[in-house]
Design an enzyme around this catalytic site. Structure first.
Site, short mmCIF file in Angstrom:
data_model
loop_
_atom_site.label_atom_id
_atom_site.label_comp_id
_atom_site.label_asym_id
_atom_site.label_seq_id
_atom_site.Cartn_x
_atom_site.Cartn_y
_atom_site.Cartn_z
N TYR A 196 -6.16 2.65 -6.87
CA TYR A 196 -6.01 3.66 -7.92
C TYR A 196 -6.93 3.34 -9.08
O TYR A 196 -7.51 2.25 -9.17
CB TYR A 196 -4.56 3.76 -8.38
CG TYR A 196 -4.08 2.63 -9.27
CD1 TYR A 196 -3.86 1.35 -8.75
CD2 TYR A 196 -3.86 2.82 -10.63
CE1 TYR A 196 -3.43 0.32 -9.57
CE2 TYR A 196 -3.42 1.78 -11.45
CZ TYR A 196 -3.21 0.54 -10.91
OH TYR A 196 -2.78 -0.49 -11.72
N ARG A 227 -15.71 1.00 -10.05
CA ARG A 227 -14.69 0.04 -9.58
C ARG A 227 -13.88 0.65 -8.44
O ARG A 227 -13.48 -0.05 -7.51
CB ARG A 227 -13.78 -0.38 -10.74
CG ARG A 227 -12.78 -1.46 -10.31
CD ARG A 227 -11.98 -2.00 -11.48
NE ARG A 227 -11.17 -0.98 -12.10
CZ ARG A 227 -10.51 -1.14 -13.24
NH1 ARG A 227 -10.58 -2.28 -13.89
NH2 ARG A 227 -9.78 -0.16 -13.74
N ARG A 239 4.39 4.71 11.47
CA ARG A 239 4.28 3.45 10.75
C ARG A 239 3.83 2.36 11.71
O ARG A 239 4.48 2.13 12.73
CB ARG A 239 5.63 3.07 10.14
CG ARG A 239 5.62 1.74 9.38
CD ARG A 239 6.98 1.46 8.74
NE ARG A 239 6.97 0.20 8.03
CZ ARG A 239 7.25 -0.99 8.59
NH1 ARG A 239 7.58 -1.06 9.85
NH2 ARG A 239 7.20 -2.10 7.86
N GLU A 286 -3.28 -12.78 -16.59
CA GLU A 286 -3.46 -11.56 -17.37
C GLU A 286 -2.09 -10.98 -17.71
O GLU A 286 -1.06 -11.52 -17.32
CB GLU A 286 -4.33 -10.53 -16.62
CG GLU A 286 -3.92 -10.29 -15.20
CD GLU A 286 -4.93 -9.47 -14.38
OE1 GLU A 286 -5.78 -8.77 -14.96
OE2 GLU A 286 -4.84 -9.55 -13.14
N LEU A 291 -7.93 -8.60 -12.47
CA LEU A 291 -8.64 -7.34 -12.35
C LEU A 291 -9.85 -7.38 -13.30
O LEU A 291 -9.75 -7.87 -14.42
CB LEU A 291 -7.73 -6.17 -12.74
CG LEU A 291 -8.40 -4.82 -12.45
CD1 LEU A 291 -8.40 -4.52 -10.96
CD2 LEU A 291 -7.70 -3.69 -13.19
#
Ligand code: PMP
Length: 287
Positions: free
Chosen positions: A33, A52, A101, A183, A207
């Site tokens: 995302y 990114r 699945r 972080e 990140l």
């Protein structure tokens, strides 16, 4: 007001939007995302977020090539359709729906990715006293997987850590691994000691924040010294200032950690100045 969301090429009211229960984003967190901030109806750092996003897709082998112009058009359409002035645009791309699945997934483009976008309204950062007055953080072990540089939707640990912080009267959690801060739950972490900005270097541990990259550039332009290295909780307690950066917090001062004041327990002057610089500069470049 009901939002208009985007699902695989269609703009639909949020209560009519659907994704399969077999989608790998749902059953495997097999999805990435991005969140792009919107101020004055314009996007901040859009190019960085798209770059990114491509990198995250490539790292996971999700066969989707980001078409910059198409993405720009979709994001802008979302702003228009939702009358978004201040907030963010969330985009998620999953590996798609294989029809069942299964841990095993087909190579390459055998599954067609699912693309979803929605908008979120947030207060204008120039008028957000919660962020300007600074945050109190607590610490918790960092129990995430070891590819935090890929922006996946596996956000369970950060979500538990954020919730633990709020329920205990803090604003966020700084995560700790081998004695050093990695972080915040959804932001990059910094301290300032004797005028030097210290922040963890880029690696698989964190990140690679889009806000971080610009912030460090603006700080260098202002002749500030930057040390990219891990720092300990004790160093935070002894620091003059601390702050976090992200698309949703911009630059937000941190004023205490685990109940210990940082500096004099008020937002630091560098942090506040960098917040202002970041907002001004990124607005100039907003599209
Ligand atoms: N670290 C983590 C774990 C995050 O979730 C975020 C927010 N996406 C950031 C750092 C900051 O990244 P950015 O500046 O690109 O929003």
């Amino acid at each position: 007001m009901s939002r208009i969301v985007y699902v695989n090429g269609n703009y639909v009211p949020e209560n009519e939007a659907t994704v399969s229960v077999f989608d790998r984003g749902f059953v495997m967190a097999d999805a990435i995302y991005e969140v792009t901030a919107v101020m004055d109806g314009k996007m901040i750092e859009f190019d960085g977020h798209m770059a990114r996003m491509q990198r995250s897709l490539d790292e996971l082998g999700i066969a989707y090539k980001v078409d910059y112009d198409e993405m720009l058009a979709i994001h802008r359409e979302m702003i228009t359709r939702n009358n978004l002035v201040s907030g963010g645009i969330y985009i998620q791309i999953t590996r798609g729906n294989p029809g069942d699945r299964d841990f095993l997934f087909e190579d390459g483009d055998a599954i067609s990715p699912t693309i979803v976008l929605f908008t979120q309204e947030k207060p204008d950062p120039r008028n957000n006293s919660n962020m300007e007055s600074g945050w109190h953080v607590m610490t918790m072990d960092d129990l995430r997987w070891h590819r935090r540089d890929i922006k996946t939707v596996q956000l369970l640990w950060p979500s538990l850590a954020k919730t633990a912080a709020i329920r205990s009267g803090f604003d966020d959690t700084w995560m700790v691994e081998n004695g050093t801060i990695t972080e915040g739950t959804s932001n990059n972490a910094y301290i300032i000691k004797d005028g030097v900005i210290i922040t963890r270097q880029l690696s698989h541990d964190i990140l690679h924040g889009i806000t971080r990259a610009s912030l460090l550039r603006y700080a260098k332009d202002r002749q500030m010294t930057i040390e990219e290295r891990p720092f300990t909780v004790d160093e935070v307690k002894a620091a003059d200032e601390a702050f976090v950066t992200s698309a949703s917090t911009y630059v937000t001062p941190i004023i205490s950690i685990d109940g210990v004041n940082i500096g004099d327990g008020a937002p630091g002057k560098h942090a506040l100045e960098l917040r202002q610089v970041y907002i001004e500069e990124s607005l100039k470049a907003a599209i």
